[in-house]
Write a protein that holds these residues in place. Structure first.
Motif, PDB file in Angstrom:
ATOM      1  N   THR A 246      -3.807  -1.883 -13.914  1.00 48.65           N
ATOM      2  CA  THR A 246      -3.961  -3.306 -13.607  1.00 48.65           C
ATOM      3  C   THR A 246      -2.721  -3.867 -12.923  1.00 48.65           C
ATOM      4  N   ASP A 247      -1.552  -3.558 -13.459  1.00 43.11           N
ATOM      5  CA  ASP A 247      -0.315  -4.074 -12.857  1.00 43.11           C
ATOM      6  C   ASP A 247      -0.135  -3.547 -11.438  1.00 43.11           C
ATOM      7  N   LEU A 248      -0.441  -2.279 -11.250  1.00 36.57           N
ATOM      8  CA  LEU A 248      -0.301  -1.675  -9.928  1.00 36.57           C
ATOM      9  C   LEU A 248      -1.223  -2.356  -8.921  1.00 36.57           C
ATOM     10  N   ARG A 249      -2.432  -2.652  -9.330  1.00 37.10           N
ATOM     11  CA  ARG A 249      -3.386  -3.339  -8.455  1.00 37.10           C
ATOM     12  C   ARG A 249      -2.872  -4.703  -8.026  1.00 37.10           C
ATOM     13  N   GLU A 250      -2.082  -5.327  -8.918  1.00 39.61           N
ATOM     14  CA  GLU A 250      -1.558  -6.666  -8.633  1.00 39.61           C
ATOM     15  C   GLU A 250      -0.208  -6.620  -7.929  1.00 39.61           C
ATOM     16  N   GLY A 251       0.232  -5.401  -7.570  1.00 38.11           N
ATOM     17  CA  GLY A 251       1.490  -5.272  -6.867  1.00 38.11           C
ATOM     18  C   GLY A 251       2.709  -5.380  -7.746  1.00 38.11           C
ATOM     19  N   VAL A 252       2.522  -5.221  -9.078  1.00 42.93           N
ATOM     20  CA  VAL A 252       3.637  -5.285 -10.021  1.00 42.93           C
ATOM     21  C   VAL A 252       4.080  -3.871 -10.360  1.00 42.93           C
ATOM     22  N   PHE A 253       5.339  -3.557 -10.077  1.00 38.31           N
ATOM     23  CA  PHE A 253       5.868  -2.222 -10.333  1.00 38.31           C
ATOM     24  C   PHE A 253       6.638  -2.236 -11.656  1.00 38.31           C
ATOM     25  N   THR A 254       6.054  -1.614 -12.652  1.00 39.38           N
ATOM     26  CA  THR A 254       6.672  -1.563 -13.971  1.00 39.38           C
ATOM     27  C   THR A 254       7.571  -0.331 -14.075  1.00 39.38           C
ATOM     28  N   LEU A 271       4.189   8.795  -2.732  1.00 42.15           N
ATOM     29  CA  LEU A 271       4.008   7.522  -3.448  1.00 42.15           C
ATOM     30  C   LEU A 271       4.799   6.413  -2.773  1.00 42.15           C
ATOM     31  N   ARG A 272       6.002   6.704  -2.339  1.00 42.08           N
ATOM     32  CA  ARG A 272       6.816   5.687  -1.666  1.00 42.08           C
ATOM     33  C   ARG A 272       6.128   5.205  -0.396  1.00 42.08           C
ATOM     34  N   GLY A 273       5.509   6.105   0.308  1.00 47.15           N
ATOM     35  CA  GLY A 273       4.779   5.695   1.504  1.00 47.15           C
ATOM     36  C   GLY A 273       3.555   4.870   1.165  1.00 47.15           C
ATOM     37  N   LEU A 274       2.841   5.278   0.122  1.00 43.45           N
ATOM     38  CA  LEU A 274       1.607   4.585  -0.263  1.00 43.45           C
ATOM     39  C   LEU A 274       1.898   3.176  -0.762  1.00 43.45           C
ATOM     40  N   LEU A 279      -1.973  -2.097  -2.067  1.00 46.83           N
ATOM     41  CA  LEU A 279      -3.084  -1.170  -2.289  1.00 46.83           C
ATOM     42  C   LEU A 279      -4.378  -1.928  -2.042  1.00 46.83           C
ATOM     43  N   THR A 280      -5.096  -1.520  -1.018  1.00 45.66           N
ATOM     44  CA  THR A 280      -6.241  -2.320  -0.567  1.00 45.66           C
ATOM     45  C   THR A 280      -7.580  -1.806  -1.058  1.00 45.66           C
ATOM     46  N   SER A 281      -7.606  -0.669  -1.733  1.00 42.21           N
ATOM     47  CA  SER A 281      -8.887  -0.123  -2.199  1.00 42.21           C
ATOM     48  C   SER A 281      -8.703   0.574  -3.534  1.00 42.21           C
ATOM     49  N   ASP A 282      -9.821   0.764  -4.234  1.00 46.08           N
ATOM     50  CA  ASP A 282      -9.778   1.495  -5.500  1.00 46.08           C
ATOM     51  C   ASP A 282      -9.319   2.926  -5.294  1.00 46.08           C
ATOM     52  N   ASP A 283      -9.677   3.514  -4.169  1.00 40.18           N
ATOM     53  CA  ASP A 283      -9.251   4.887  -3.876  1.00 40.18           C
ATOM     54  C   ASP A 283      -7.729   4.973  -3.777  1.00 40.18           C
ATOM     55  N   ASP A 284      -7.114   3.950  -3.154  1.00 43.29           N
ATOM     56  CA  ASP A 284      -5.653   3.932  -3.041  1.00 43.29           C
ATOM     57  C   ASP A 284      -5.008   3.824  -4.424  1.00 43.29           C
ATOM     58  N   VAL A 285      -5.595   2.997  -5.271  1.00 43.81           N
ATOM     59  CA  VAL A 285      -5.060   2.847  -6.621  1.00 43.81           C
ATOM     60  C   VAL A 285      -5.149   4.162  -7.378  1.00 43.81           C
ATOM     61  N   GLU A 286      -6.298   4.806  -7.290  1.00 41.58           N
ATOM     62  CA  GLU A 286      -6.480   6.084  -7.984  1.00 41.58           C
ATOM     63  C   GLU A 286      -5.526   7.146  -7.458  1.00 41.58           C
ATOM     64  N   ARG A 287      -5.288   7.133  -6.150  1.00 39.79           N
ATOM     65  CA  ARG A 287      -4.351   8.097  -5.581  1.00 39.79           C
ATOM     66  C   ARG A 287      -2.935   7.816  -6.081  1.00 39.79           C
ATOM     67  N   ALA A 288      -2.561   6.548  -6.116  1.00 36.74           N
ATOM     68  CA  ALA A 288      -1.234   6.186  -6.601  1.00 36.74           C
ATOM     69  C   ALA A 288      -1.053   6.613  -8.058  1.00 36.74           C
ATOM     70  N   LEU A 289      -2.063   6.400  -8.885  1.00 42.02           N
ATOM     71  CA  LEU A 289      -1.990   6.798 -10.291  1.00 42.02           C
ATOM     72  C   LEU A 289      -1.844   8.309 -10.424  1.00 42.02           C
ATOM     73  N   GLU A 293       1.474  10.431 -11.990  1.00 42.70           N
ATOM     74  CA  GLU A 293       1.349  11.441 -13.045  1.00 42.70           C
ATOM     75  C   GLU A 293       2.058  12.746 -12.681  1.00 42.70           C
ATOM     76  N   GLN A 294       2.282  12.981 -11.401  1.00 42.43           N
ATOM     77  CA  GLN A 294       2.941  14.209 -10.958  1.00 42.43           C
ATOM     78  C   GLN A 294       4.465  14.068 -10.909  1.00 42.43           C
ATOM     79  N   THR A 295       4.964  12.895 -11.214  1.00 43.35           N
ATOM     80  CA  THR A 295       6.410  12.658 -11.199  1.00 43.35           C
ATOM     81  C   THR A 295       6.952  12.611 -12.631  1.00 43.35           C
ATOM     82  N   SER A 296       8.232  12.353 -12.738  1.00 47.38           N
ATOM     83  CA  SER A 296       8.870  12.228 -14.054  1.00 47.38           C
ATOM     84  C   SER A 296       8.895  10.786 -14.544  1.00 47.38           C
ATOM     85  N   GLY A 297       8.098   9.918 -13.938  1.00 48.78           N
ATOM     86  CA  GLY A 297       8.116   8.495 -14.286  1.00 48.78           C
ATOM     87  C   GLY A 297       7.841   8.223 -15.750  1.00 48.78           C
ATOM     88  N   ARG A 298       6.839   8.895 -16.300  1.00 46.66           N
ATOM     89  CA  ARG A 298       6.495   8.681 -17.703  1.00 46.66           C
ATOM     90  C   ARG A 298       7.623   9.137 -18.624  1.00 46.66           C
TER      91      ARG A 298
END
Length: 340
Positions: A246-254, A271-274, A279-289, A293-298
């Motif tokens: 939800t936050d990502l869809r709203e442009g909020v980077f936590t 991800l930096r490019g995306l 994010l203009t579509s659900d597909d973009d959001v899913e790709r970003a998510l 998950e492939q990074t050390s962010g978590r």
């Protein structure tokens, strides 16, 4: 004539906290019921067309975490559960409710606590005014608690507004992670900290215990917020109860997103490019998510959670050993268990 005004929830669950002594659990539950009754009385203090709006979110429920912390903190003092403690706990909850009205306007939210948001139902102007009248109610009640409480809340109000403005303005050229943590401290930590401080102050705690509970509130508030942000990115909607990302869809980077954006892996680079644009579509959001998950962010966000957990436990270690300290420790453990 039947009273058709919205009523507050009479049963307030003590979510996420374990009590070694049933007597303490009963005391906190009883005190929370007193808070509910005072909240009902105070929020119906005025014109009916005003009351309908200000009681809207309170009637929808909520965890009542802040008043719970206030009444629990008071148990370490000589005036535990006194009337001023109940007033202080109610003031904190009213202030929290006011911030929700204002947040929903700024975020253009449609729902809050499972019901239609006030701004969606009555418009932005009414929602802002409802938040303002809640602050008026809180101010009237805190005036009965003395100038120390009024002065404390003046600082708290200032911190809350600063946090909202800081988030709105953005980090600029500053460090984005430091900016995020400052916003969390001001928007979330300070009001939970205030609950611990006022509960201890009016409960007759020593200055040392009061300071420890106040600082513990900052840390537990920060933990809660970071954990919520991790859940928003990494947990299924069925588990979290809200749309993933939800936050990502709203442009909020936590925090987990900010760490992911610093990752030097191919996923981090993509991800930096995306995320360079919206994010203009659900597909973009899913790709970003998927990329996050492939990074050390978590893992890096969890390391920060652990740092604040250690600080919270350090503050608890200065409190008297007993059921209150044990209950607060269980609350901390519950907070971090949601992402373990």
């Amino acid at each position: 004539m039947n009273d058709t005004r919205p009523r507050l929830h009479r049963d307030t669950p003590l979510t996420g906290i374990s009590f070694d002594e049933p007597e303490l659990a009963a005391t906190v539950s009883r005190d929370l019921q007193r808070v509910e009754e005072l909240l009902q009385k105070e929020l119906n203090h005025g014109e009916d067309f005003v009351n309908e709006k200000v009681i809207h979110l309170a009637a929808a429920g909520g965890k009542r975490f802040r008043p719970m912390f206030a009444v629990l903190a008071s148990q370490l003092g000589t005036r535990a559960s006194c009337e001023d403690v109940i007033k202080a706990a109610t003031v904190v909850e009213m202030t929290h409710l006011a911030t929700l009205y204002h947040d929903d306007v700024m975020d253009e939210a449609d729902r809050r606590r499972g019901v239609e948001s006030a701004n969606a139902r009555w418009g932005n102007s009414v929602a802002i005014l409802a938040g303002d009248i809640l602050l008026a109610h809180a101010s009237r009640l805190m005036a009965t608690l003395g100038t120390d409480t009024v002065a404390h809340f003046a600082q708290t109000f200032g911190d809350l507004v600063t946090g909202q403005m800081r988030e709105t303005v953005g980090p600029g050229d500053g460090d984005k992670i430091e900016h995020y943590l400052n916003v969390v401290h001001e928007k979330t930590g300070v009001l939970i900290s205030s609950a611990g401080y006022l509960g201890a102050l009016h409960g007759g705690c020593s200055p040392e215990i009061t300071r420890a509970l106040q600082q513990f509130g900052v840390y537990i508030g920060t933990i809660f917020q970071i954990v919520d942000d991790i859940i928003d990115i990494f947990s299924a909607s069925e588990q979290s109860g809200k749309t993933r990302g939800t936050d990502l869809r709203e442009g909020v980077f936590t925090l987990p997103v900010l760490f992911a954006l610093k990752d030097e892996s191919p996923a981090g680079e993509e991800l930096r490019g995306l995320l360079a644009g919206p994010l203009t579509s659900d597909d973009d959001v899913e790709r970003a998510l998927a990329l996050i998950e492939q990074t050390s962010g978590r893992e890096q966000a969890l390391e920060v959670v652990q740092q604040f957990t250690d600080k919270a436990f350090d503050e608890l270690s200065t409190l008297p050993d007993g059921p209150v300290r044990s209950a607060l420790r269980s609350l901390t453990e519950y907070s971090i268990s949601r992402v373990r």
